[in-house]
Design an enzyme around this catalytic site. Structure first.
Site, short mmCIF file in Angstrom:
data_model
loop_
_atom_site.label_atom_id
_atom_site.label_comp_id
_atom_site.label_asym_id
_atom_site.label_seq_id
_atom_site.Cartn_x
_atom_site.Cartn_y
_atom_site.Cartn_z
N ARG A 91 0.97 -1.38 0.01
CA ARG A 91 -0.04 -0.02 -0.04
C ARG A 91 0.86 1.17 -0.09
O ARG A 91 1.92 1.10 0.44
CB ARG A 91 -0.83 -0.02 1.22
CG ARG A 91 -2.01 -1.32 1.26
CD ARG A 91 -2.72 -1.12 2.52
NE ARG A 91 -3.52 -2.27 2.80
CZ ARG A 91 -3.34 -3.32 3.42
NH1 ARG A 91 -2.16 -3.32 4.16
NH2 ARG A 91 -4.37 -4.25 3.56
N HIS B 237 -4.00 -8.88 3.96
CA HIS B 237 -5.48 -9.07 4.08
C HIS B 237 -5.75 -9.72 5.40
O HIS B 237 -4.95 -10.99 5.70
CB HIS B 237 -6.26 -9.51 2.86
CG HIS B 237 -6.12 -8.79 1.74
ND1 HIS B 237 -6.32 -8.99 0.66
CD2 HIS B 237 -6.10 -7.45 1.46
CE1 HIS B 237 -6.21 -8.15 -0.35
NE2 HIS B 237 -6.16 -7.07 0.16
N ARG C 152 -0.67 -2.45 -7.04
CA ARG C 152 -0.86 -3.52 -5.86
C ARG C 152 -1.64 -4.59 -6.61
O ARG C 152 -1.70 -5.54 -6.24
CB ARG C 152 -1.44 -2.93 -4.69
CG ARG C 152 -2.05 -3.84 -3.57
CD ARG C 152 -2.45 -2.79 -2.41
NE ARG C 152 -3.26 -3.58 -1.48
CZ ARG C 152 -2.70 -4.35 -0.42
NH1 ARG C 152 -1.46 -4.45 -0.37
NH2 ARG C 152 -3.58 -5.09 0.46
N HIS D 277 -2.69 1.72 -6.07
CA HIS D 277 -3.41 0.77 -5.84
C HIS D 277 -3.44 -0.07 -7.10
O HIS D 277 -3.68 -1.41 -6.98
CB HIS D 277 -4.69 0.98 -5.38
CG HIS D 277 -5.47 -0.13 -4.85
ND1 HIS D 277 -5.35 -0.56 -3.57
CD2 HIS D 277 -6.59 -0.89 -5.28
CE1 HIS D 277 -6.09 -1.69 -3.20
NE2 HIS D 277 -6.63 -2.00 -4.25
N TYR E 157 -9.62 -11.50 -6.13
CA TYR E 157 -8.67 -11.41 -7.20
C TYR E 157 -9.07 -12.72 -8.10
O TYR E 157 -8.66 -13.02 -9.38
CB TYR E 157 -7.28 -11.54 -6.74
CG TYR E 157 -6.99 -10.13 -6.30
CD1 TYR E 157 -6.89 -9.07 -7.11
CD2 TYR E 157 -6.87 -10.00 -4.90
CE1 TYR E 157 -6.39 -7.93 -6.64
CE2 TYR E 157 -6.40 -8.95 -4.37
CZ TYR E 157 -6.14 -7.79 -5.25
OH TYR E 157 -5.75 -6.40 -4.74
N LYS F 145 -2.05 -1.70 7.77
CA LYS F 145 -3.40 -1.50 7.98
C LYS F 145 -3.86 -2.54 9.15
O LYS F 145 -3.38 -3.66 9.15
CB LYS F 145 -4.25 -2.01 6.86
CG LYS F 145 -5.54 -1.40 6.74
CD LYS F 145 -6.33 -1.56 5.51
CE LYS F 145 -7.63 -1.37 5.53
NZ LYS F 145 -8.44 -1.34 4.22
#
Length: 352
Positions: free
Chosen positions: A188, A310, A287, A284, A319, A213
């Site tokens: 990120r 994640h 990414r 992004h 994805y 995150k």
């Protein structure tokens, strides 16, 4: 690069207001006396900080509460006890009707986020015995949109973007290293901005992501090509950008400082535009492209989940919906219209 001139420019920039440097200025809440909605909203945000919520989460909640408080004050609603479910439903309709300066409505995800912040705020008020019942407990949220992320870049497109920086310029070498790292690791933008020198282990070819995150740490691999450009930047360029010998940031601006994430976004957007690939995007997109290319290359989705940081596998599973190559292969092998037709055998026609 003239070090004296760079130092003067850096000093000048550091003396400017934060909002003029691409930073995100904190949203100010309306104020009110003890017991008022505004006063309790400030206490609620403080409680989030005490519970170790991330700064981004707190700012998002602050923004939602400010929007609600201004709306409530216009209607002479200033006490928590004055807020009922019908009033919150009226605010929900206001969110749906509200238009930004460009005339566009708030996205469904933004509406859900703001209403979710209110639900949590009124739940907190109930737990603090400020309210006897939570007026937001049965508030029905807008149905989420099931949208696919933007189409990832193709291999030739991502190579075109990465090749844009002018590597005859020291800053071009730095920017090339940053683009290579985005594509190699799927970081990120905020994670890249916070990287420090000791986070990179050249020998092991790994990168330590600290407090990503959700305040989560993780370790990710760095590909050979990205490492080559990182080493070139560290050996040839970073020493020329340093204004302080103890500066910990891995990537430095021309003012010898760590990057602001917004500045990185503008830089990547500029390079994508210059690549002339007829695709908008920013950090992004790289990414997303990294994850999709690895999935199409055969990577297990659980490894991609760990790479991207994640928390839930469901987040990474998106994805599997945008990676079309496997589906195309199955389609070619199984669809009747794609199978080669066998020549008709001699004498198999109709007999007259």
């Amino acid at each position: 690069m003239n070090r004296k001139k760079g130092h003067q420019r850096g000093k000048h920039l550091r003396n400017r207001d934060q909002d003029k440097r691409g930073g995100n200025r904190a949203v100010e809440l309306p104020t009110g006396p003890p017991g008022s909605l505004a006063h309790e909203a400030a206490a609620y945000l403080e409680s989030l900080a005490v519970r170790n919520y991330t700064a981004d989460t707190i700012e998002g909640r602050r923004d939602a509460l400010k929007f609600f408080l201004l709306w409530a004050h216009e209607r002479e609603l200033r006490q928590p006890s004055e807020i009922t479910k019908p009033i919150l439903e009226s605010h929900q309709r206001h969110l749906w009707r509200w238009r930004k300066k460009n005339g566009k409505p708030l996205g469904v995800s933004t509406q859900r986020s703001r209403l979710g912040s209110l639900r949590d705020f009124f739940s907190w008020l109930t737990k603090q015995d400020i309210l006897t019942a939570n007026p937001a407990s049965e508030l029905e949220m807008p149905r989420p949109e099931k949208r696919l992320p933007k189409e990832p870049l193709g291999l030739h497109q991502v190579e075109a973007v990465i090749a844009v920086p002018d590597i005859a310029d020291p800053l071009g070498i730095r920017d090339r290293a940053m683009l290579e790292l985005f594509y190699s690791t799927g970081l990120r933008r905020g994670e890249l901005a916070k990287l420090e020198l000791h986070d990179l282990n050249r020998e092991r070819q790994t990168l330590q992501i600290r407090q990503g995150k959700g305040h989560k740490d993780r370790v990710v691999p760095v590909g050979d090509r990205a490492l080559v450009w990182l080493e070139r930047y560290l050996d040839e360029v970073r020493p020329r950008l340093m204004l302080r010998t103890n500066e910990p940031a891995l990537f430095l601006t021309s003012y010898g400082e760590a990057f602001n994430p917004d500045v990185i976004s503008r830089m990547v957007t500029k390079y994508i535009k210059k690549a002339d690939i007829d695709r908008p995007g920013s950090c992004h997109l790289l990414r997303h492209t990294c994850a999709t290319h690895m999935l199409e290359g055969g990577a297990d989705i659980r490894f991609i989940q760990q790479l991207l940081g994640h928390e839930k596998l469901e987040t990474t599973a998106i994805y599997t919906q945008v990676s079309i190559e496997q589906l195309k292969d199955v389609h070619r092998r199984t669809h009747p219209a794609e199978k080669p037709k066998k020549p008709r055998e001699e004498g198999s026609g109709d007999q007259s």
